[in-house]
Enzyme design. Structure first.
Site, short mmCIF file in Angstrom:
data_model
loop_
_atom_site.label_atom_id
_atom_site.label_comp_id
_atom_site.label_asym_id
_atom_site.label_seq_id
_atom_site.Cartn_x
_atom_site.Cartn_y
_atom_site.Cartn_z
N ASP A 23 0.81 -1.23 0.00
CA ASP A 23 0.00 0.00 0.00
C ASP A 23 0.84 1.28 0.00
OD1 ASP A 23 0.94 -0.67 2.64
OD2 ASP A 23 -0.23 1.04 3.30
N TYR A 47 10.65 4.59 0.87
CA TYR A 47 11.52 3.51 1.35
C TYR A 47 12.93 3.59 0.76
CZ TYR A 47 8.06 0.91 4.05
OH TYR A 47 7.17 0.53 5.01
#
Ligand code: G6P
Ligand code: MN
Length: 450
Positions: A170, A274
């Site tokens: 997600d 990330y």
């Protein structure tokens, strides 16, 4: 009529996800929701809130089954939503703290921690696939968002290539939500985007809303604010910093700030947050608190609030809705089930075998790319070749992930060490060995013998 089973029923995300599922009862032709977990006590607590959501909040008469028995959980199931966390938050804490104690990024899905978590999760995931194949409907789908998704999906591809599993994440959606909030767009369904990468390792190449170029707009926004966060969060952040209340500022803030630094260096695409852990590894370590990592934060906030909410409900009959988390990821995963069931060919990002979609990545790489999802699963959209810088980063990460899966299959210490050494968050082969050995000790009861 369909039965949907949540694996990891005791998760703090369960209430929000069940809510999303049941809100789509009609589209899902829903009859029964099953919570399945190996931790009976934890799941029982969570199910108290789930029961309240179903009966009181949504006034639904969908059947709710809560079980620790795999046969009961999967028999006749059409969808299996998998959100297992092998070792729980206690082991997540180790995945974060052990690498940090050697000066490496401490993260549950990236770097050494992610590799450790991968070695814990492969076995249980394969076992899950086998049990589902034994009991569920022949045309079942496993929607997997168990982490570390990159390693889990590579392991499934290699060990159970025929499994009816779709791996998803997600995070790109969460980033789109942040962009929408920053640019004041309420109708996120009209936002379209292109994206390429690996899981937790990718880039947006275009983002549009009707005829607006949101990629350009958000770059300008980030340049101005030096962070990718909507204005109200930025205000709160400033207040917290003014009062010196560092702990009120989640550790996640650093990754939203890092987007600015990453865009300064490479402004072509918008990076997934990330990537911070790989491109700003040194700064991340300097910023992280080795005694208080994200696992502690989650246990002290989301988990605590949920369990306190349950206790309060049981003693007073009152429910505080803020005690359970309902993020957009439940909506999104349920929409994916709707697309599979009703053959809508809706566009989603999925983690899937490349098969040429990115022409200059290996055929068998598990990549994260847009696909149209209908009843036969995802049909991937072909991409342009990836420029060398990005392709190089992806290859390094991909091979690190592939090697840890091979280490699992072959019980190979050497391959595990290669995987760690190749990972961009680990600065030397000596550090790689030290971190690996500390993690072997801590994961004794979970890992194969290396
Ligand atoms: C994002 C990622 C998930 C990850 C989660 C962690 O949603 O896509 O893969 O599990 O963040 O969130 P947490 O609040 O537990 O740190
Ligand atoms: Mn994810």
């Amino acid at each position: 009529k369909n039965k949907i089973c949540l694996v990891g029923g005791g998760s703090t995300f369960t209430p929000g996800i069940v809510k999303s599922i049941v809100e789509r009862s009609e589209d899902l032709n829903l009859e029964e929701v099953v919570l399945y977990d190996i931790d009976e006590e934890r799941q029982k607590k969570v199910s108290v809130i789930v029961e309240w959501i179903l009966r009181k909040q949504l006034k639904s008469n969908v059947t709710l089954t809560v079980t620790t028995d795999a046969e009961q959980a999967f028999t006749g199931a059409k969808f299996i939503f998998a959100q297992m966390r092998v070792g729980g938050y206690k082991m997540r804490e180790q995945d974060e703290k052990i690498p940090l104690s050697f000066g490496c990024v401490g993260q549950e899905t990236c770097g050494a921690g992610g590799l450790a978590y991968g070695l814990r999760t492969i076995g249980p995931m394969i076992e899950l696939i086998d049990q589902v194949e034994k009991y569920a409907l022949a045309d079942h789908w496993i929607l997997n968002y168990s982490n570390p998704a990159a390693i889990v999906s590579e392991a499934c591809r290699k060990i159970r290539p025929k499994a009816r599993i779709i791996n998803v994440c997600d995070m790109p959606i969460a980033i789109i939500d942040m962009i929408a909030g920053s640019l004041n767009i309420t109708d996120t369904s009209e936002i379209k985007y292109d994206y390429f990468g690996l899981n937790h390792f990718g880039w947006f190449t275009s983002i549009t809303y009707r005829d607006r170029d949101l990629l350009e707009e958000i770059k300008n926004y980030v340049n101005e604010h030096k962070i990718l966060l909507p204005p109200q969060y930025i205000e709160r952040l400033k207040e917290n910093r003014a009062t010196g209340d560092r702990h009120a500022v989640s550790s996640w803030i650093h990754v939203w700030e890092s987007v600015y630094t990453m865009l300064q260096a490479f402004p072509d695409y918008l990076p997934n947050t990330y990537l911070t852990y790989y491109l700003l590894q040194k700064e991340t370590v300097e910023h992280q608190n080795p005694d208080l990592t994200r696992a502690n934060e989650v246990m002290n906030t989301r988990e605590k609030a949920l369990f306190e909410g349950v206790d309060k409900y049981l003693s007073t009959g009152e429910v505080d809705e803020s005690s359970f988390h309902a993020g957009s990821h439940g909506d999104w995963i349920s929409d994916l089930a709707v697309a599979l069931l009703n053959d809508t060919k809706t566009r989603f990002l999925v983690i899937t075998e490349n098969k040429g979609a990115i022409p200059n990545m290996p055929y068998d790489a598990m990549v994260e790319v847009p696909a149209y999802v209908g009843k036969n699963g995802p049909e991937v959209i072909a991409q342009e070749p990836v420029p060398l810088f990005y392709q190089g980063l992806m290859m390094q990460q991909l091979n690190s992930e592939k090697l840890i899966v091979e280490a699992y299959i072959e019980n190979s210490y050497e391959k595990a060490l290669q995987s760690f050494s190749l990972n961009k968050t680990i600065p030397s082969i000596n550090v790689a060995r030290l971190v690996l050995e500390a993690l072997i000790k801590e994961n004794e009861s979970y890992w194969p013998d290396l």
